[in-house]
Design a protein around this motif. Sequence first.
Motif, PDB file in Angstrom:
ATOM      1  N   MET A  70       1.153  -1.271   0.093  1.00 19.34           N
ATOM      2  CA  MET A  70      -0.011   0.070   0.016  1.00 19.34           C
ATOM      3  C   MET A  70       1.041   1.247  -0.044  1.00 19.34           C
ATOM      4  SD  MET A  70      -3.073   1.174  -0.194  1.00 19.34           S
ATOM      5  CE  MET A  70      -4.039   0.065   0.168  1.00 19.34           C
ATOM      6  N   LEU A  71       2.044   1.208   0.897  1.00 23.07           N
ATOM      7  CA  LEU A  71       2.802   2.311   0.961  1.00 23.07           C
ATOM      8  C   LEU A  71       3.500   2.506  -0.641  1.00 23.07           C
ATOM      9  CD1 LEU A  71       4.605   4.344   2.328  1.00 23.07           C
ATOM     10  CD2 LEU A  71       6.392   2.764   2.390  1.00 23.07           C
ATOM     11  N   SER A  72       3.659   1.528  -1.292  1.00 25.28           N
ATOM     12  CA  SER A  72       4.316   1.757  -2.727  1.00 25.28           C
ATOM     13  C   SER A  72       3.158   2.308  -3.620  1.00 25.28           C
ATOM     14  CB  SER A  72       4.693   0.397  -3.131  1.00 25.28           C
ATOM     15  OG  SER A  72       5.499   0.460  -4.430  1.00 25.28           O
ATOM     16  N   ASP A  73       1.942   1.732  -3.462  1.00 29.97           N
ATOM     17  CA  ASP A  73       1.088   1.997  -4.339  1.00 29.97           C
ATOM     18  C   ASP A  73       0.535   3.521  -4.452  1.00 29.97           C
ATOM     19  OD1 ASP A  73       0.917  -0.583  -5.270  1.00 29.97           O
ATOM     20  OD2 ASP A  73      -0.951  -1.019  -4.431  1.00 29.97           O
ATOM     21  N   ILE A  74       0.507   4.031  -2.991  1.00 28.93           N
ATOM     22  CA  ILE A  74      -0.001   5.256  -2.734  1.00 28.93           C
ATOM     23  C   ILE A  74       1.005   6.287  -3.002  1.00 28.93           C
ATOM     24  CG2 ILE A  74      -0.930   6.900  -0.964  1.00 28.93           C
ATOM     25  CD1 ILE A  74      -2.814   4.773  -1.557  1.00 28.93           C
ATOM     26  N   LEU A  83       4.003   5.754  -4.500  1.00 28.77           N
ATOM     27  CA  LEU A  83       4.890   5.130  -5.844  1.00 28.77           C
ATOM     28  C   LEU A  83       6.282   5.069  -5.640  1.00 28.77           C
ATOM     29  CD1 LEU A  83       3.021   7.500  -8.620  1.00 28.77           C
ATOM     30  CD2 LEU A  83       2.332   5.223  -7.900  1.00 28.77           C
ATOM     31  N   ILE A  84       6.504   4.938  -4.427  1.00 26.16           N
ATOM     32  CA  ILE A  84       8.113   4.517  -4.010  1.00 26.16           C
ATOM     33  C   ILE A  84       8.397   3.037  -4.385  1.00 26.16           C
ATOM     34  CG2 ILE A  84       9.714   4.387  -2.240  1.00 26.16           C
ATOM     35  CD1 ILE A  84       8.359   6.673  -0.836  1.00 26.16           C
ATOM     36  N   ASP A  85       9.444   2.917  -5.105  1.00 29.05           N
ATOM     37  CA  ASP A  85       9.735   1.373  -5.383  1.00 29.05           C
ATOM     38  C   ASP A  85      10.325   0.595  -3.995  1.00 29.05           C
ATOM     39  OD1 ASP A  85      11.040  -0.906  -6.058  1.00 29.05           O
ATOM     40  OD2 ASP A  85      12.169   0.022  -7.603  1.00 29.05           O
ATOM     41  N   LYS A  86       9.502  -0.424  -3.791  1.00 26.59           N
ATOM     42  CA  LYS A  86       9.505  -1.136  -2.498  1.00 26.59           C
ATOM     43  C   LYS A  86      11.235  -1.562  -2.442  1.00 26.59           C
ATOM     44  CE  LYS A  86       6.219  -3.686  -3.906  1.00 26.59           C
ATOM     45  NZ  LYS A  86       5.271  -5.130  -3.953  1.00 26.59           N
ATOM     46  N   ASN A  87      11.862  -1.816  -3.367  1.00 28.37           N
ATOM     47  CA  ASN A  87      13.491  -1.978  -3.226  1.00 28.37           C
ATOM     48  C   ASN A  87      14.047  -0.783  -2.843  1.00 28.37           C
ATOM     49  OD1 ASN A  87      13.181  -4.567  -4.437  1.00 28.37           O
ATOM     50  ND2 ASN A  87      12.815  -3.658  -6.413  1.00 28.37           N
ATOM     51  N   LEU A  88      13.504   0.378  -2.469  1.00 30.06           N
ATOM     52  CA  LEU A  88      14.219   1.421  -2.156  1.00 30.06           C
ATOM     53  C   LEU A  88      13.906   1.484  -0.578  1.00 30.06           C
ATOM     54  CD1 LEU A  88      13.422   4.445  -4.312  1.00 30.06           C
ATOM     55  CD2 LEU A  88      15.454   2.927  -4.341  1.00 30.06           C
ATOM     56  N   VAL A  89      13.274   0.562   0.101  1.00 31.32           N
ATOM     57  CA  VAL A  89      13.029   0.686   1.499  1.00 31.32           C
ATOM     58  C   VAL A  89      13.404  -0.394   2.151  1.00 31.32           C
ATOM     59  CG1 VAL A  89      10.875   0.678   3.165  1.00 31.32           C
ATOM     60  CG2 VAL A  89      10.768   1.714   0.702  1.00 31.32           C
ATOM     61  N   GLU A  90      14.320  -0.010   3.360  1.00 33.10           N
ATOM     62  CA  GLU A  90      14.652  -1.230   4.197  1.00 33.10           C
ATOM     63  C   GLU A  90      13.783  -1.436   5.136  1.00 33.10           C
ATOM     64  OE1 GLU A  90      18.582  -1.153   7.189  1.00 33.10           O
ATOM     65  OE2 GLU A  90      19.015  -0.612   5.184  1.00 33.10           O
ATOM     66  N   ALA A  91      13.111  -0.426   5.691  1.00 30.37           N
ATOM     67  CA  ALA A  91      12.246  -0.489   6.862  1.00 30.37           C
ATOM     68  C   ALA A  91      11.444   0.704   6.613  1.00 30.37           C
ATOM     69  CB  ALA A  91      12.933  -0.525   8.277  1.00 30.37           C
ATOM     70  N   TYR A  92      10.180   0.595   7.204  1.00 30.47           N
ATOM     71  CA  TYR A  92       9.086   1.741   7.265  1.00 30.47           C
ATOM     72  C   TYR A  92       8.116   1.562   8.361  1.00 30.47           C
ATOM     73  CZ  TYR A  92       5.630  -1.520   5.722  1.00 30.47           C
ATOM     74  OH  TYR A  92       5.003  -2.547   5.548  1.00 30.47           O
ATOM     75  N   ALA A 152       7.031  14.583  -4.193  1.00 27.61           N
ATOM     76  CA  ALA A 152       6.060  14.197  -5.474  1.00 27.61           C
ATOM     77  C   ALA A 152       4.626  13.607  -5.045  1.00 27.61           C
ATOM     78  CB  ALA A 152       6.534  13.238  -6.491  1.00 27.61           C
ATOM     79  N   HIS A 153       4.511  12.680  -4.019  1.00 26.82           N
ATOM     80  CA  HIS A 153       3.267  12.282  -3.411  1.00 26.82           C
ATOM     81  C   HIS A 153       2.337  13.327  -2.771  1.00 26.82           C
ATOM     82  CE1 HIS A 153       0.529  10.148  -0.755  1.00 26.82           C
ATOM     83  NE2 HIS A 153       1.179  10.445   0.333  1.00 26.82           N
ATOM     84  N   LEU A 154       3.228  14.100  -1.881  1.00 33.22           N
ATOM     85  CA  LEU A 154       2.541  15.208  -1.240  1.00 33.22           C
ATOM     86  C   LEU A 154       2.144  16.383  -2.191  1.00 33.22           C
ATOM     87  CD1 LEU A 154       2.043  16.825   1.437  1.00 33.22           C
ATOM     88  CD2 LEU A 154       4.368  17.372   1.230  1.00 33.22           C
ATOM     89  N   ASP A 155       2.930  16.666  -3.381  1.00 36.36           N
ATOM     90  CA  ASP A 155       2.471  17.690  -4.309  1.00 36.36           C
ATOM     91  C   ASP A 155       1.453  17.068  -5.019  1.00 36.36           C
ATOM     92  OD1 ASP A 155       4.550  19.224  -3.603  1.00 36.36           O
ATOM     93  OD2 ASP A 155       5.891  18.869  -5.317  1.00 36.36           O
ATOM     94  N   ASN A 156       1.291  15.866  -5.632  1.00 38.29           N
ATOM     95  CA  ASN A 156       0.179  15.382  -5.985  1.00 38.29           C
ATOM     96  C   ASN A 156      -1.177  15.335  -5.115  1.00 38.29           C
ATOM     97  OD1 ASN A 156      -1.146  13.798  -8.443  1.00 38.29           O
ATOM     98  ND2 ASN A 156      -1.035  11.957  -6.800  1.00 38.29           N
ATOM     99  N   SER A 157      -0.966  14.936  -3.818  1.00 41.24           N
ATOM    100  CA  SER A 157      -1.999  14.973  -2.980  1.00 41.24           C
ATOM    101  C   SER A 157      -2.655  16.402  -2.865  1.00 41.24           C
ATOM    102  CB  SER A 157      -1.607  14.361  -1.784  1.00 41.24           C
ATOM    103  OG  SER A 157      -1.425  13.086  -1.826  1.00 41.24           O
ATOM    104  N   ILE A 158      -1.703  17.417  -2.745  1.00 44.89           N
ATOM    105  CA  ILE A 158      -2.284  18.869  -2.496  1.00 44.89           C
ATOM    106  C   ILE A 158      -3.098  19.194  -3.810  1.00 44.89           C
ATOM    107  CG2 ILE A 158      -1.504  21.206  -2.416  1.00 44.89           C
ATOM    108  CD1 ILE A 158       0.906  20.098  -0.844  1.00 44.89           C
TER     109      ILE A 158
END
Length: 150
Positions: free
Chosen positions: A53-57, A59-68, A101-107
């Motif tokens: 869901m984090l990636s879908d919402i 658009l961050i590539d899951k491979n860039l995330v170590e923990a969240y 980019a996610h924040l700007d798009n949401s705004i």
Amino acid sequence: MNNLFKTLSLVIAMLLLGACSNKVAKKITIEDANKIASEFLDTSRMEDDDIDMLSDITLIDKNLVEAYKYMRPITNLETQQIIIIKPVQDKMEEVKKALKAHLDNSIEIYDSYLPEEAAKLKEAELFTTDDLVILLVGEDAKKAKEKILE
């Protein structure tokens, strides 16, 4: 001998003064950052979500995330959220740009959809610590940021 003693005394005094005046920031964990954010932001209308869901919402590539930690609003009528990401090595800027980019798009979406929620997004706090990228959206996001960075 006297000059040596004076020099050593001066060096020791400078080291002691330096040690007292330099505040060493502790490294904050995802759990600690989330705990602090949750003290300032109303999480009663948020839910924990997974990496998909984090990636879908965002658009961050899951491979860039170590923990969240991802706490999102329970409806699309609200915008409060907590996103704390520890990127994989050397990907901090890439993750921060994606959250921006996610924040700007949401705004852009909420400006015409729910202007009062767009106002919350415009006051969001997007920042980094030693190894975390954090996005906080909610009424006391600024206070939460200040406490996390203490």
